[in-house]
Scaffold this active site. Structure first.
Site, PDB file in Angstrom:
ATOM      1  N   ASN A  12      37.766  34.297  51.094  1.00 61.76           N
ATOM      2  CA  ASN A  12      37.691  32.926  50.610  1.00 61.76           C
ATOM      3  C   ASN A  12      39.117  32.399  50.789  1.00 61.76           C
ATOM      4  O   ASN A  12      40.060  32.999  50.271  1.00 61.76           O
ATOM      5  CB  ASN A  12      37.269  33.010  49.130  1.00 61.76           C
ATOM      6  CG  ASN A  12      37.754  31.872  48.276  1.00 61.76           C
ATOM      7  OD1 ASN A  12      38.041  30.784  48.765  1.00 61.76           O
ATOM      8  ND2 ASN A  12      37.848  32.130  46.972  1.00 61.76           N
ATOM      9  N   LYS A  14      40.384  29.783  49.620  1.00 57.04           N
ATOM     10  CA  LYS A  14      40.781  28.956  48.454  1.00 57.04           C
ATOM     11  C   LYS A  14      41.261  27.580  48.920  1.00 57.04           C
ATOM     12  O   LYS A  14      40.664  27.008  49.824  1.00 57.04           O
ATOM     13  CB  LYS A  14      41.832  29.703  47.620  1.00 57.04           C
ATOM     14  CG  LYS A  14      41.343  31.101  47.218  1.00 57.04           C
ATOM     15  CD  LYS A  14      42.153  31.762  46.150  1.00 57.04           C
ATOM     16  CE  LYS A  14      41.578  33.149  45.859  1.00 57.04           C
ATOM     17  NZ  LYS A  14      42.243  33.848  44.789  1.00 57.04           N
ATOM     18  N   HIS A 100      33.400  31.810  41.141  1.00 56.85           N
ATOM     19  CA  HIS A 100      34.682  32.493  41.323  1.00 56.85           C
ATOM     20  C   HIS A 100      35.497  32.342  40.042  1.00 56.85           C
ATOM     21  O   HIS A 100      35.395  31.328  39.348  1.00 56.85           O
ATOM     22  CB  HIS A 100      35.443  31.906  42.514  1.00 56.85           C
ATOM     23  CG  HIS A 100      36.713  32.654  42.806  1.00 56.85           C
ATOM     24  ND1 HIS A 100      37.880  32.388  42.149  1.00 56.85           N
ATOM     25  CD2 HIS A 100      36.977  33.695  43.630  1.00 56.85           C
ATOM     26  CE1 HIS A 100      38.819  33.235  42.576  1.00 56.85           C
ATOM     27  NE2 HIS A 100      38.285  34.029  43.476  1.00 56.85           N
ATOM     28  N   GLU A 102      38.401  31.472  39.413  1.00 61.15           N
ATOM     29  CA  GLU A 102      39.191  30.242  39.267  1.00 61.15           C
ATOM     30  C   GLU A 102      38.315  29.075  38.826  1.00 61.15           C
ATOM     31  O   GLU A 102      38.757  28.186  38.105  1.00 61.15           O
ATOM     32  CB  GLU A 102      39.928  29.956  40.587  1.00 61.15           C
ATOM     33  CG  GLU A 102      41.099  30.930  40.773  1.00 61.15           C
ATOM     34  CD  GLU A 102      41.345  31.383  42.197  1.00 61.15           C
ATOM     35  OE1 GLU A 102      40.919  30.702  43.144  1.00 61.15           O
ATOM     36  OE2 GLU A 102      41.970  32.455  42.367  1.00 61.15           O
ATOM     37  N   GLU A 172      34.907  40.878  40.623  1.00 59.75           N
ATOM     38  CA  GLU A 172      36.318  40.544  40.760  1.00 59.75           C
ATOM     39  C   GLU A 172      36.944  40.439  39.371  1.00 59.75           C
ATOM     40  O   GLU A 172      36.894  39.365  38.742  1.00 59.75           O
ATOM     41  CB  GLU A 172      36.480  39.211  41.500  1.00 59.75           C
ATOM     42  CG  GLU A 172      35.860  39.208  42.877  1.00 59.75           C
ATOM     43  CD  GLU A 172      36.475  38.123  43.747  1.00 59.75           C
ATOM     44  OE1 GLU A 172      37.243  38.469  44.659  1.00 59.75           O
ATOM     45  OE2 GLU A 172      36.211  36.947  43.508  1.00 59.75           O
ATOM     46  N   GLY A 178      44.886  37.632  42.663  1.00 59.42           N
ATOM     47  CA  GLY A 178      46.051  36.782  42.914  1.00 59.42           C
ATOM     48  C   GLY A 178      47.371  37.518  42.900  1.00 59.42           C
ATOM     49  O   GLY A 178      47.436  38.740  42.700  1.00 59.42           O
ATOM     50  N   SER A 219      43.045  41.662  44.724  1.00 54.50           N
ATOM     51  CA  SER A 219      44.208  42.357  45.295  1.00 54.50           C
ATOM     52  C   SER A 219      43.829  43.493  46.254  1.00 54.50           C
ATOM     53  O   SER A 219      44.508  44.511  46.299  1.00 54.50           O
ATOM     54  CB  SER A 219      45.138  42.873  44.195  1.00 54.50           C
ATOM     55  OG  SER A 219      45.734  41.787  43.507  1.00 54.50           O
TER      56      SER A 219
HETATM   57  P1  PGA Z   1      43.243  38.245  46.135  1.00 51.57           P
HETATM   58  O1  PGA Z   1      42.056  37.207  45.841  1.00 51.57           O
HETATM   59  O2  PGA Z   1      42.723  39.256  47.126  1.00 51.57           O
HETATM   60  O3  PGA Z   1      44.338  37.395  46.724  1.00 51.57           O
HETATM   61  O4  PGA Z   1      43.627  38.882  44.843  1.00 51.57           O
HETATM   62  C1  PGA Z   1      40.769  37.683  45.619  1.00 51.57           C
HETATM   63  C2  PGA Z   1      39.846  36.560  45.257  1.00 51.57           C
HETATM   64  O5  PGA Z   1      40.234  35.618  44.559  1.00 51.57           O
HETATM   65  O6  PGA Z   1      38.666  36.597  45.660  1.00 51.57           O
END
Ligand code: PGA
Length: 265
Positions: A12, A14, A100, A102, A172, A178, A219
């Site tokens: 994704n 973002k 998600h 966020e 997740e 992040g 991550s």
């Molecule tokens: P990240 O993001 O791999 O940068 O931690 C994962 C996500 O938000 O799906």
């Protein structure tokens, strides 16, 4: 354990890539992964809304599936700022990412809202990719499993067994996502994916539950991807930062496929 031999790998982007950047990324990713059989993996990218139409023109849906990062739950109506499933279908989008972290934690989406989106996506033949995960505080309070069970039971309420084979789930943990995230250990992921599989069995029965891919995200990087893909009940990886350069994503894809291949042999 799931019955998948095929691996699900996706990203994704973002709110990071413009239309031009998305097109360049997709074209490069497509070229770099051209020799990999899509019988071995399902590759997907979830760009920003503005880039979706051009993305569809850039790559063919058999090579790279495209998803939207969010979706409204009504077909039409007074919903300023929302994009409907019909609008996504109109431009050939296949996946709707729903819930998600966020969107849940910055934009205050609830499990009830995610549920309406899941049902709407299914109604229109989009694949709902339902994202779930506990926060750091919930983990510290020892209620991670309860949170996952609640997010699944409410998020998938009224989904019929006949539609369950169209669902994808991404686990997740919020604390793992992040730049400040800490990747979950393989042991922890195994435990949580086990909870998710068991909850899906309760919802849909064993046969159907084992057809639902469960992806891990948070991550994921070049160092931990091969270990994570070999964890029981991990059917794929949902990657953020480490996949945003096509060359890096391609390297992870190859590592993961070879790790899985060696494990199967
Ligand atoms: P990240 O993001 O791999 O940068 O931690 C994962 C996500 O938000 O799906």
């Amino acid at each position: 354990m799931s019955r998948y031999s095929k691996i699900f790998l996706g990203t994704n982007t973002k709110m990071y890539k413009t239309i031009a950047e998305t097109k360049e990324f997709l074209a490069e990713l497509c070229a770099l992964t051209q020799d990999i059989s899509r019988d071995e993996m399902t590759l997907f990218v979830i760009p920003s809304f503005t880039a979706l139409q051009e993305s569809r023109k850039t790559v063919n849906g058999d090579e790279i599936l495209l998803g939207a990062q969010n979706m409204g739950w009504e077909d039409v109506g007074p919903f300023t700022g929302e994009i409907s499933a019909l609008m996504l279908k109109e431009i050939g989008i296949q996946i709707a990412e729903i819930g998600h972290s966020e969107r849940r934690h910055i934009l205050s989406e609830s499990d009830e809202m995610e549920n309406k989106k899941v049902l709407c996506a299914l109604k229109h033949g989009l694949t709902p990719l339902l994202c779930i995960g506990e926060t750091k505080e919930q983990r510290a309070n020892g209620i991670s499993a309860e949170i996952l069970r609640m997010q699944l039971k409410v998020g998938l309420k009224d989904v019929s067994i006949n539609d369950s084979d169209k669902l994808w789930i991404a686990y997740e943990p919020v604390w793992a996502i992040g730049a400040s995230g800490i990747p979950a250990t393989a042991n922890y992921v195994a435990k949580m994916h086990g909870v998710i599989r068991q909850t899906l069995v309760e919802l849909f029965g064993a046969d159907s539950a084992h057809q639902i891919p469960i992806l891990y995200g948070g991550s994921v990087n070049a160092q931990n991807a091969s270990e994570l893909i070999c964890v029981p009940d991990v059917d794929g990886l949902f990657i953020g930062r480490s996949a945003w350069q096509a060359k890096n994503f391609n390297a992870i894809i190859r590592d993961v496929l070879s790790a899985k291949h060696h494990k199967v042999i």
